[in-house]
Enzyme design. Structure first.
Site, mmCIF file in Angstrom:
data_model
loop_
_atom_site.group_PDB
_atom_site.id
_atom_site.type_symbol
_atom_site.label_atom_id
_atom_site.label_comp_id
_atom_site.label_asym_id
_atom_site.label_seq_id
_atom_site.Cartn_x
_atom_site.Cartn_y
_atom_site.Cartn_z
ATOM 1 N N SER A 1 2.332 -13.123 38.424
ATOM 2 C CA SER A 1 1.146 -12.671 38.362
ATOM 3 C C SER A 1 0.190 -13.927 38.492
ATOM 4 O O SER A 1 -0.996 -13.596 38.649
ATOM 5 C CB SER A 1 0.928 -11.901 37.214
ATOM 6 N N GLU B 1 -1.932 -9.142 4.494
ATOM 7 C CA GLU B 1 -1.882 -9.647 5.696
ATOM 8 C C GLU B 1 -3.082 -9.659 6.384
ATOM 9 O O GLU B 1 -3.230 -10.470 7.471
ATOM 10 C CB GLU B 1 -0.786 -8.967 6.638
ATOM 11 N N GLY C 1 -0.386 -15.429 35.683
ATOM 12 C CA GLY C 1 -0.636 -15.506 33.921
ATOM 13 C C GLY C 1 0.390 -16.293 33.269
ATOM 14 O O GLY C 1 1.739 -16.546 33.871
ATOM 15 N N VAL C 2 0.015 -16.618 32.173
ATOM 16 C CA VAL C 2 1.157 -17.481 31.143
ATOM 17 C C VAL C 2 2.429 -16.749 31.085
ATOM 18 O O VAL C 2 3.691 -17.226 31.337
ATOM 19 C CB VAL C 2 0.427 -17.749 29.836
ATOM 20 N N ASP C 3 2.424 -15.415 31.032
ATOM 21 C CA ASP C 3 3.602 -14.573 30.448
ATOM 22 C C ASP C 3 4.713 -14.665 31.548
ATOM 23 O O ASP C 3 5.808 -14.754 31.444
ATOM 24 C CB ASP C 3 3.144 -13.082 30.157
ATOM 25 N N SER C 4 4.299 -14.309 32.844
ATOM 26 C CA SER C 4 5.238 -14.239 34.181
ATOM 27 C C SER C 4 5.558 -15.627 34.395
ATOM 28 O O SER C 4 6.828 -15.986 34.728
ATOM 29 C CB SER C 4 4.689 -13.645 35.070
ATOM 30 N N CYS D 1 0.946 -1.117 -0.217
ATOM 31 C CA CYS D 1 0.012 0.045 -0.030
ATOM 32 C C CYS D 1 0.668 1.178 0.128
ATOM 33 O O CYS D 1 1.611 1.470 -0.937
ATOM 34 C CB CYS D 1 -0.916 -0.026 1.130
ATOM 35 N N HIS E 1 -3.719 -5.058 0.773
ATOM 36 C CA HIS E 1 -3.030 -5.610 2.157
ATOM 37 C C HIS E 1 -3.179 -7.302 2.173
ATOM 38 O O HIS E 1 -4.202 -8.011 2.610
ATOM 39 C CB HIS E 1 -3.939 -5.065 3.368
#
Length: 533
Positions: free
Chosen positions: A243, A191, A245-248, A102, A189
């Site tokens: 926390s 994507e 959660g999965v991230d920590s 684009c 686009h």
């Protein structure tokens, strides 16, 4: 490809590098498109590493990525506007393949001597793409015709010398162009999901044209991360905020794998957690992780700091600042601590900074990157900052984390504070915990927990009149939010069954006496964000 050593101010000299021991990458230059990060996701899905950088990033900042090709994103600018962003000249000097999307296509045209003009017929939405040539490396295996998603007001009036039109749409005679130097442009686009065959074009560019290998895996990422963590930390000590959660959890597991007992995990009960959150989290970590864990009861400390605060951005700042103070206090008790580990993800970084492209507005501060005070004494270690959420889950699986941890729905770092509109009080927290418990219980009972990205309750600052039995009530309005998403950068509201919504609503108004009205949020992102604050 390497850059040769050069005198200051000299033009960069590019050298072919076929050493496959170096990680290959595609470098994406961001011109401010809302879809820029989606391009990165599509490349990563091919098991090829990529990074999204500002359009004016100097070569010295990306040389270490060993780029095999460049992609120029879309953007809101016109190439003829004063100060319009342009691609760095070195991408054309490098002789590496280039794909402009684009606005990126228009920048290529403008910079290489073609002509871009404002189109009388703007194209927004679906269009059918037709090939103009019999064979094209970029369009190989594309169905004919193929639906694509257009979003542009300018068009290519004259292609640069040496370029050929490869495809067209009804209103766009040059929808795809290319030359023998493997510089290509797309006026749509590829994507987005609205271009269902767009991934074919991106794969052709990455594999057939850039000659990349699909060798970027979570197993490789673990080994690389372990090496980097050991180099960064040395003999230092690290504390990691858990926390639940999965991230920590993934951050803690990855760092523990790298440096063992040099890591101490700290779980802070800030009073902003969901019902039974602390007990469940500590149970999982103690039984599955085998790490040093310190539990800190900081409920009063956080709630006192939030007293009287109603602005959502200020809430995030207060919570982020208070977290750091807690960790600094705990670090003092532990002795010499050098690093604070965080579960910052790639979308957090992109959404929190003004933009890697300087063209997008900041949406909100992320608790991991926006709430950190300038005087913080601990150095940051963020091994996930270039990963998407789905990649973090794959990494967690590779590290052997339990499914109950890997597949938990995301929960914001500021916790329930940003799901209470207005001031956070103990009374409001108890109301929200009760309502949220009902939402989560019924979603799980309906076996829809893993079908939605997030589902939760919001306690608004609106009160309305109701009737319970023969009595008038004046209670809070609770909103239910459930969304589907791939990465939280965009999201659609989840089409939960009416029967399920009815059960949730009836339970809340009957079991949570302070609430007499329930609504369902049917907003998508954009224009809304997933969280209300």
């Amino acid at each position: 490809m390497e850059i040769a050593k050069e005198k200051s101010g000299a033009k960069p000299e590019f050298i072919d590098n076929e050493d496959e021991s170096l990680r290959e990458s595609i470098v994406i230059f961001d011109f401010g498109s809302q879809y820029s990060l989606l391009i990165a996701r599509r490349i990563r899905e091919m098991h090829v590493y990529c990074e999204l950088v500002s359009h004016d990033t100097p070569w010295e900042k990306i040389a270490h990525l060993n780029p095999r090709g460049f992609i120029l994103s879309g953007g809101p600018s016109s190439v003829y506007e004063a100060g319009a962003p342009l691609a760095p000249a070195y991408i054309f000097e490098s002789k590496l393949p280039v794909l402009g999307i684009c606005y990126g296509m228009q920048a290529i045209t403008h910079q290489l001597g073609g002509v871009v003009e404002h189109s009388e017929k703007r194209e927004y939405g679906h269009a059918l793409l037709h090939s103009s040539v019999a064979n094209s490396d970029l369009l190989s295996d594309m169905p004919e015709p193929s639906p694509v998603w257009m979003s542009h007001g300018d068009r290519i009036e004259k292609m640069p010398a040496g370029f050929t039109a490869l495809a067209y749409t009804e209103n766009c005679p040059v929808a795809v162009m290319g030359n023998e130097a493997d510089i290509y442009g797309l006026q749509f686009h590829p994507e987005v999901v609205h271009s269902p065959n767009g991934k074919i074009i991106l794969k052709n560019f990455v594999f057939n044209i850039c000659k990349c290998h699909a060798n970027w895996t979570m197993g490789n990422y673990i080994q690389e991360s372990i090496h980097n963590i050991r180099e960064q930390v040395g003999d230092g000590q690290v504390i990691c905020a858990l926390s639940g959660g999965v991230d920590s959890a993934v951050v803690a597991s990855l760092i523990h794998k790298a440096i063992g007992d040099q890591l101490t995990c700290i779980y802070v009960n800030n009073g902003l957690l969901r019902r039974e959150e602390a007990d469940r989290t500590l149970h999982v970590f103690k039984n599955h992780m085998g790490m040093k864990i310190i539990y800190v009861d900081a409920v009063d400390r956080f709630l006192d700091s939030l007293s009287g605060v109603t602005d959502p951005e200020q809430k995030r700042k207060v919570i982020g600042s208070e977290f750091i103070k807690v960790f600094e206090d705990e670090a003092c008790k532990l002795g010499k601590i050098d690093f604070l580990a965080q579960g910052t993800l790639y979308p957090d970084v992109i959404e929190s900074v003004s933009s890697v492209s300087k063209a997008s507005a900041k949406i909100k501060s992320h608790h991991n990157v926006g709430g950190l005070p300038a005087h913080m004494k601990l150095k940051l270690i963020e091994p996930l900052r270039y990963l998407f959420k789905d990649e973090v889950r794959l990494l967690g699986k590779e590290l052997g984390l339990p499914d109950e941890m890997i597949w938990r729905q995301p929960f914001p770092g500021p916790g329930l504070a940003i799901r209470i509109i207005g001031e956070v009080t103990r009374e409001k927290l108890e109301i929200l915990r009760a309502a949220d418990w009902i939402v989560m219980s019924e979603i799980k009972k309906a076996k829809m927990y893993h079908q939605v990205w997030q589902s939760f309750a919001i306690l608004t600052d609106v009160k309305s009149v109701g009737v319970m039995g023969d009595f008038r009530t004046y209670g809070y309005l609770v909103a239910i939010r459930a969304v589907t998403s791939e990465d939280a950068m965009t999201a659609d509201w989840a089409k939960l069954p009416y029967d399920l919504l009815s059960v949730i609503s009836n339970r809340i108004v009957n079991e949570v006496k302070e609430v007499n009205r329930v609504v369902y949020d049917i907003s998508s992102k954009p224009p809304s964000t997933i969280e209300w604050e």
